[in-house]
Design a protein around this motif. Structure first.
Motif, PDB file in Angstrom:
ATOM      1  N   TYR A  77       0.995  -1.347   0.134  1.00  0.00           N
ATOM      2  CA  TYR A  77      -0.035  -0.158   0.173  1.00  0.00           C
ATOM      3  C   TYR A  77       0.819   1.307   0.061  1.00  0.00           C
ATOM      4  O   TYR A  77       0.338   2.346  -0.681  1.00  0.00           O
ATOM      5  CB  TYR A  77      -0.914  -0.014   1.244  1.00  0.00           C
ATOM      6  N   ARG A  78       1.949   1.347   0.866  1.00  0.00           N
ATOM      7  CA  ARG A  78       2.789   2.534   0.827  1.00  0.00           C
ATOM      8  C   ARG A  78       3.192   3.207  -0.390  1.00  0.00           C
ATOM      9  O   ARG A  78       3.277   4.112  -0.386  1.00  0.00           O
ATOM     10  CB  ARG A  78       4.212   2.212   1.786  1.00  0.00           C
ATOM     11  N   TYR A 121      -7.879  10.955  -5.305  1.00  0.00           N
ATOM     12  CA  TYR A 121      -8.129  11.049  -3.888  1.00  0.00           C
ATOM     13  C   TYR A 121      -8.226   9.648  -3.711  1.00  0.00           C
ATOM     14  O   TYR A 121      -7.664   9.006  -2.600  1.00  0.00           O
ATOM     15  CB  TYR A 121      -9.213  11.656  -3.368  1.00  0.00           C
ATOM     16  N   THR A 122      -8.968   8.687  -4.249  1.00  0.00           N
ATOM     17  CA  THR A 122      -9.176   7.310  -3.984  1.00  0.00           C
ATOM     18  C   THR A 122      -7.821   6.666  -4.491  1.00  0.00           C
ATOM     19  O   THR A 122      -7.371   5.558  -3.387  1.00  0.00           O
ATOM     20  CB  THR A 122      -9.925   6.619  -5.104  1.00  0.00           C
ATOM     21  N   GLY A 123      -7.152   6.945  -5.309  1.00  0.00           N
ATOM     22  CA  GLY A 123      -5.868   6.240  -5.658  1.00  0.00           C
ATOM     23  C   GLY A 123      -4.654   6.497  -4.391  1.00  0.00           C
ATOM     24  O   GLY A 123      -3.854   5.518  -4.410  1.00  0.00           O
ATOM     25  N   ILE A 124      -4.807   7.361  -3.630  1.00  0.00           N
ATOM     26  CA  ILE A 124      -3.951   7.622  -2.567  1.00  0.00           C
ATOM     27  C   ILE A 124      -4.616   7.342  -1.283  1.00  0.00           C
ATOM     28  O   ILE A 124      -3.882   6.705  -0.448  1.00  0.00           O
ATOM     29  CB  ILE A 124      -3.328   9.075  -2.689  1.00  0.00           C
ATOM     30  N   ASN A 125      -5.758   7.429  -1.073  1.00  0.00           N
ATOM     31  CA  ASN A 125      -6.342   7.449   0.175  1.00  0.00           C
ATOM     32  C   ASN A 125      -6.613   6.186   0.711  1.00  0.00           C
ATOM     33  O   ASN A 125      -6.645   5.562   1.681  1.00  0.00           O
ATOM     34  CB  ASN A 125      -7.612   8.398   0.505  1.00  0.00           C
ATOM     35  N   VAL A 126      -7.139   5.243  -0.399  1.00  0.00           N
ATOM     36  CA  VAL A 126      -7.512   3.892   0.067  1.00  0.00           C
ATOM     37  C   VAL A 126      -6.383   3.089   0.481  1.00  0.00           C
ATOM     38  O   VAL A 126      -6.321   2.653   1.258  1.00  0.00           O
ATOM     39  CB  VAL A 126      -8.201   3.306  -1.242  1.00  0.00           C
ATOM     40  N   PRO A 127      -5.247   3.199  -0.274  1.00  0.00           N
ATOM     41  CA  PRO A 127      -4.002   2.343   0.034  1.00  0.00           C
ATOM     42  C   PRO A 127      -3.306   3.043   1.407  1.00  0.00           C
ATOM     43  O   PRO A 127      -3.045   2.309   2.395  1.00  0.00           O
ATOM     44  CB  PRO A 127      -3.024   2.650  -0.954  1.00  0.00           C
ATOM     45  N   TYR A 128      -3.649   4.213   1.873  1.00  0.00           N
ATOM     46  CA  TYR A 128      -3.252   4.929   3.001  1.00  0.00           C
ATOM     47  C   TYR A 128      -4.092   4.355   4.040  1.00  0.00           C
ATOM     48  O   TYR A 128      -3.375   4.081   5.039  1.00  0.00           O
ATOM     49  CB  TYR A 128      -3.078   6.459   2.964  1.00  0.00           C
ATOM     50  N   GLY A 129      -5.049   4.342   4.139  1.00  0.00           N
ATOM     51  CA  GLY A 129      -5.950   3.672   5.024  1.00  0.00           C
ATOM     52  C   GLY A 129      -5.693   2.169   5.342  1.00  0.00           C
ATOM     53  O   GLY A 129      -5.644   1.821   6.378  1.00  0.00           O
ATOM     54  N   ALA A 130      -5.418   1.508   4.139  1.00  0.00           N
ATOM     55  CA  ALA A 130      -5.333  -0.077   4.233  1.00  0.00           C
ATOM     56  C   ALA A 130      -3.964  -0.295   5.087  1.00  0.00           C
ATOM     57  O   ALA A 130      -3.645  -1.252   5.546  1.00  0.00           O
ATOM     58  CB  ALA A 130      -5.238  -0.504   3.053  1.00  0.00           C
ATOM     59  N   MET A 131      -2.748   0.608   4.879  1.00  0.00           N
ATOM     60  CA  MET A 131      -1.717   0.501   5.613  1.00  0.00           C
ATOM     61  C   MET A 131      -1.945   0.206   7.311  1.00  0.00           C
ATOM     62  O   MET A 131      -1.131  -0.454   7.879  1.00  0.00           O
ATOM     63  CB  MET A 131      -0.977   1.700   5.657  1.00  0.00           C
ATOM     64  N   LYS A 203       6.593   2.243   7.461  1.00  0.00           N
ATOM     65  CA  LYS A 203       6.851   0.763   7.034  1.00  0.00           C
ATOM     66  C   LYS A 203       5.743  -0.076   7.238  1.00  0.00           C
ATOM     67  O   LYS A 203       5.151  -0.152   8.276  1.00  0.00           O
ATOM     68  CB  LYS A 203       8.117   0.310   7.494  1.00  0.00           C
ATOM     69  N   GLU A 204       5.808  -1.045   6.101  1.00  0.00           N
ATOM     70  CA  GLU A 204       4.671  -2.251   6.511  1.00  0.00           C
ATOM     71  C   GLU A 204       5.281  -3.343   7.098  1.00  0.00           C
ATOM     72  O   GLU A 204       6.084  -3.881   6.576  1.00  0.00           O
ATOM     73  CB  GLU A 204       4.214  -2.558   5.069  1.00  0.00           C
ATOM     74  N   HIS A 205       4.808  -3.934   8.332  1.00  0.00           N
ATOM     75  CA  HIS A 205       5.225  -4.764   9.021  1.00  0.00           C
ATOM     76  C   HIS A 205       4.779  -6.271   8.793  1.00  0.00           C
ATOM     77  O   HIS A 205       5.586  -7.278   8.909  1.00  0.00           O
ATOM     78  CB  HIS A 205       5.289  -4.406  10.620  1.00  0.00           C
TER      79      HIS A 205
END
Length: 466
Positions: A77-78, A121-131, A203-205
């Protein structure tokens, strides 16, 4: 347990600080911009706001599915924070651009730029939230991350809302297209920097891999009862915020009027929409800071219900505040109390989505964090769409005047029916929405004990990186 640092929490907060600077301006000022600056009718502006969010209903789940299946050296997602940030800022500037076109041309421009903005906004905010679902495996730690996220979000919102009117005046005038355009250029540049900081500091752990088909992911989502209940309650929460927020610019212009001042310890200051909204954002931050200790003590579900019950009471009482110097202070106090409560709600909702994602991973054996978090973005946008469109259509139905020729002649005395509608939009209507949200979450099944059991089971099957 996945390790997380203070640096990561701060970095994660920068992401929603950027998003919220845009989102609050869109939610609270864009309807006013379209009707009073850009030159659209209230009906056309309302349809525009609603139609663009229908596209979001498709794009959000699509982005969730894409990000769930992304594999890079930076994680799932990052990377999208880095890839999409430039387009995010550019589209925001285009959205507040007023081209020299006839009415039909301007309407087409508004549709194209708004749809582009919401897609990006979807393209950046959905992955950001999923992080949030892959930065830690601990439910309480997710609430801490959510609190950092929302604390920074409200900080960014305060900056953008408090400075928006002074910034537009500095850049050419609050009632001029140029003032709004150049003010957005400044905001957009700041948002770009914050997304880059979010990318570099996080970072994604957790390594989660979706091993089922897209169809199976959707089937699991449709069968997910906690998801359905939370999506309904979250939609109502965002509807509550948007209805009040989108009404404020109109409320201050036509009910409170200009040149209103308040005196505080001998100092006189202007009482305007940006101040009212900005104070709300600071109060939101107080609520965010209170979320973790309150929800840890009472549980997330109980906290959600009690907060909404309080919002119902305060919203109803707001209707009876008079437009007098003492009344203006009362309005400010009520705004502080309501905003503290909505501040508690914001990280709580995101943390509950992370719990729903864990429930889905254990119950349906699907790592669909992005898809589930995209639903939260979808609820946010639908709540904003319905709220923004409802404000515009209700004002139109009750005779609110937006004729450019009449407005150009000077201050307008709106009909009493429109003024009454504005008062209802700040009180009884949000109260009904909060009541509905409270009733929905009453049936939410993921209690604290059940979440603890889910986390214990998931630890046995997940791969965690330091």
């Amino acid at each position: 347990m996945a390790k997380s640092t203070l640096k990561e929490k701060i970095g994660y907060g920068f992401g929603d600080m950027s998003s919220s600077m845009f989102w609050k301006i869109f939610s609270y000022y864009l309807p006013f911009f379209y009707s009073n600056i850009f030159g659209l009718s209230l009906i056309d502006a309302g349809v525009l706001v609603l139609v663009t969010r229908i596209w979001d209903a498709v794009s959000d789940p699509m982005m969730g599915i894409i990000s769930d299946r992304t594999q890079t050296k930076w994680g799932k997602y990052r990377p999208y924070l880095l890839w999409v940030a430039p387009f995010f800022s550019i589209c925001g500037i285009l959205l507040f651009t007023t081209p020299d076109l006839d009415y039909a041309g301007k309407l087409i421009w508004a549709y194209v730029t708004y749809i582009l903005m919401m897609t990006v906004y979807t393209g950046i905010n959905v992955p950001y939230g999923a992080m949030l679902g892959v930065m830690t495996d601990d439910s309480n730690e997710k609430t801490v991350f959510s609190s950092f996220r929302m604390f920074f979000a409200y900080g960014g919102s305060f900056i953008s809302l408090f400075l928006w009117e002074p910034l537009t005046n500095l850049m050419g005038g609050y009632n001029t297209p140029g003032g709004w355009f150049w003010a957005m250029v400044v905001i957009a540049a700041a948002c770009f920097v914050m997304f880059i900081l979010c990318f570099t500091m996080t970072k994604e752990h957790l390594k989660t891999v979706s091993t089922v088909s897209v169809g199976s992911d959707f089937k699991a989502l449709i069968s997910n009862k906690p998801w359905w209940l939370l999506i309904g309650a979250a939609l109502c929460f965002n509807l509550f915020n948007t209805v009040r927020g989108a009404t404020v610019a109109y409320f201050f212009q036509d009910i409170i009027g200009g040149n209103v001042s308040l005196v505080f310890f001998g100092l006189m200051f202007a009482f305007y929409a940006g101040l009212f909204l900005g104070v709300g954002e600071v109060s939101n931050m107080v609520g965010v800071a209170s979320c973790v200790p309150i929800s840890n003590r009472l549980g997330k579900k109980t906290t959600f219900i009690l907060v909404n019950a309080s919002l119902v009471v305060l919203s109803v009482l707001f209707f009876f505040i008079p437009c007098t110097p003492a009344g203006y202070w009362a309005m400010l106090i009520f705004q502080i109390l309501i905003s503290i409560l909505t501040g508690i709600m914001s990280p709580l909702v995101w943390s509950m989505y992370a719990d729903v994602s864990d429930y889905a991973e254990l119950e349906f054996k699907t790592a669909s964090t992005g898809l589930i978090f995209s639903s939260s973005s979808m609820a946010q946008k639908f709540g904003g769409a319905i709220g923004g469109a409802a404000v515009l259509w209700l004002l139109s139905g009750f005779g609110y005047i937006t004729d450019p020729e009449i407005l150009a002649a000077g201050p307008v005395d709106q009909p009493e029916s429109a003024l009454t509608c504005l008062r209802w939009l700040m009180s009884f209507i949000p109260a009904c929405v909060a009541l509905l949200s409270m009733c929905i979450v009453w049936f939410y099944p993921l209690t604290t004990d059940r979440i603890n059991h889910i986390n214990a089971e998931l630890k046995k099957i997940r791969h965690i990186e330091d």
